[in-house]
Scaffold this active site. Structure first.
Site, mmCIF file in Angstrom:
data_model
loop_
_atom_site.group_PDB
_atom_site.id
_atom_site.type_symbol
_atom_site.label_atom_id
_atom_site.label_comp_id
_atom_site.label_asym_id
_atom_site.label_seq_id
_atom_site.Cartn_x
_atom_site.Cartn_y
_atom_site.Cartn_z
ATOM 1 C CG HIS A 29 -1.926 -1.100 1.228
ATOM 2 N ND1 HIS A 29 -2.855 -1.303 0.232
ATOM 3 C CD2 HIS A 29 -2.126 -2.111 2.117
ATOM 4 C CE1 HIS A 29 -3.581 -2.387 0.507
ATOM 5 N NE2 HIS A 29 -3.153 -2.893 1.640
ATOM 6 C CG ASP A 39 -2.452 -8.488 1.054
ATOM 7 O OD1 ASP A 39 -1.673 -8.715 1.995
ATOM 8 O OD2 ASP A 39 -3.524 -7.836 1.184
ATOM 9 C CG HIS A 49 -6.304 -5.512 2.009
ATOM 10 N ND1 HIS A 49 -5.730 -6.357 2.927
ATOM 11 C CD2 HIS A 49 -7.491 -5.126 2.543
ATOM 12 C CE1 HIS A 49 -6.523 -6.475 3.991
ATOM 13 N NE2 HIS A 49 -7.607 -5.742 3.778
ATOM 14 C CG ASP A 97 -4.465 -10.124 3.760
ATOM 15 O OD1 ASP A 97 -4.164 -10.677 2.679
ATOM 16 O OD2 ASP A 97 -4.236 -8.921 3.986
HETATM 17 C C1 SS9 Z 1 -9.540 -2.708 9.572
HETATM 18 C C2 SS9 Z 1 -9.190 -1.599 8.622
HETATM 19 C C3 SS9 Z 1 -8.297 -2.060 7.538
HETATM 20 C C4 SS9 Z 1 -6.233 -1.390 6.400
HETATM 21 C C5 SS9 Z 1 -5.891 -2.780 6.047
HETATM 22 C C6 SS9 Z 1 -4.537 -2.876 5.438
HETATM 23 C C7 SS9 Z 1 -4.123 -4.271 5.111
HETATM 24 C C8 SS9 Z 1 -2.764 -4.349 4.628
HETATM 25 N N1 SS9 Z 1 -10.401 -2.252 10.635
HETATM 26 N N2 SS9 Z 1 -7.218 -1.167 7.378
HETATM 27 S S1 SS9 Z 1 -2.284 -5.878 3.903
HETATM 28 ZN ZN ZN Z 2 -3.840 -7.178 2.997
#
Ligand code: SS9
Ligand code: ZN
Length: 354
Positions: free
Chosen positions: A169, A209, A211, A298
């Site tokens: 990110h 991932d 995300h 994840d």
């Molecule tokens: C969870 C909010 C999520 C960002 C997640 C980033 C994942 C990185 N309450 N916030 S792999």
């Molecule tokens: Zn992630």
């Protein structure tokens, strides 16, 4: 366990220096999901199964970082903690969290003197605390990614960068989504910069991932020499929300070198693995000479912040399929927040690959 070949793991021995206290969630500060125990579990599982060797990273100089990140952002990261404590000695007990951002219509060419404004200029969310040891940990993590890349450049079939905080990110000049330095982007650029003799002209980054790796995509969006492919939760409902749609296919000379496969919450391994097949076929079609995998786990059914339903055994198949692509491969650890399972899941990918 008999290995077809040994895989080196470069373990970030300084990762625990980054230990955020709280992240902002629905108006409250809640305990961080991105905790040191994550990497500890992966290390313990690697050692338990005796999969290859574990070593600390080699040191790389800042030129490897400026290949991806802006000098003013790197300077901010390196000095942020001292600036923060200089505001008030009591700040030493508190993490830095942004509270104001340069959103649409604001200027980003000027770095303000005000510290909170600088934090906002160089960040994208309030879920990513910057702590006393964040820079040291992130810097050593980048060294892990670069060291794993170096091993592959020297002829290893694959290598694993086992580090936190994650990286996908992080943009050219901002942190967010628990990420500060974009380890996968650093690895890809290092493969290109140092891989001429090895015949590496084009690199693919496959981001598995949960995300979307908005930072990685943005860094290479107009580049024809780096293909970015990502399988992730649909950004209409999932972080990072504002990037990762299927119609983002690259720009200018990079048009066609970006592939997003967003999938709905609840996606299972059958549907996910069909997307993996699609992404790997696109990478083959692109003609990549090497592969960087943003290895988040994840996607696991038990992940507390994600919505896919992969099971632990599925990650063995993921590793096997990645290896079948037949490319020199740098595995870079990203997300995975089911802390007790993250070791088994990540190491299943490594074992499947071997
Ligand atoms: C969870 C909010 C999520 C960002 C997640 C980033 C994942 C990185 N309450 N916030 S792999
Ligand atoms: Zn992630």
């Amino acid at each position: 366990m008999a290995l077809k070949y040994p895989m080196k793991t470069f373990y970030n021995h300084l990762h625990a220096q980054h230990q955020g206290k709280f992240e902002m969630f629905r108006g409250a500060l809640v305990p961080c999901y991105e905790v040191p125990a994550r990497a500890d579990h992966v290390l313990a599982e690697l050692q338990r199964r005796k999969l290859g060797t574990v070593q600390p990273p080699l040191p790389f100089d800042d030129a490897a970082l400026t290949a991806i990140h802006s000098p003013r952002y790197l300077n901010f990261l390196a000095t942020a903690w001292d600036q923060w404590v200089a505001l008030d000695p009591a700040n030493a007990e508190r993490d830095i969290l942004p509270s104001v951002w340069a959103t649409r219509t604001f200027r980003t060419d000027i770095e303000p003197d005000n510290f909170s404004a600088k934090v906002g200029l160089y960040s994208s969310d309030a879920g990513t605390p910057f702590t006393s040891g964040t820079w040291v940990a992130a810097r050593a993590g980048a060294d892990c990614a670069l060291s794993a890349t170096q091993a592959v450049l020297a002829g290893d079939r694959a290598a694993f960068a086992l580090s936190r905080p994650p990286g996908h990110h992080a943009g050219m000049d901002f942190f967010g989504g628990y990420c500060f330095l974009n380890n996968a982007a650093l690895a890809a650029q290092h493969l290109l910069n140092q891989g001429k003799a090895a015949g590496i002209k084009k690199v693919a980054i496959l981001d598995v991932d949960y995300h979307h790796g908005n930072g990685t995509q943005a860094i290479f969006y107009d580049r024809p020499d780096v293909f970015y492919a990502s399988i992730h939760g649909d950004p209409r409902t999932e972080f990072p929300f504002f990037l990762g749609y299927a119609d983002e296919m690259g720009a200018g000379a990079g048009l066609g070198a970006n592939l997003n496969i967003p999938l709905p919450r609840g996606t299972d391994f059958a549907r996910w693995s069909a997307a993996l097949e699609h992404a790997l076929q696109a990478i083959t079609h692109f003609g990549a000479d090497a592969l960087v995998v943003s290895l988040g786990v994840d996607t696991f059914e038990g992940d507390p912040i994600s919505g896919f339903t992969l099971k632990s055994a599925d990650y063995l198949a993921v590793g096997q399929r990645l290896a079948a692509a037949g490319l020199p491969t740098v595995l870079v650890f990203e997300g995975g927040y089911a802390v007790a399972d993250v070791g088994v899941n990540a190491v299943n990918v490594v074992e499947g690959f071997l």
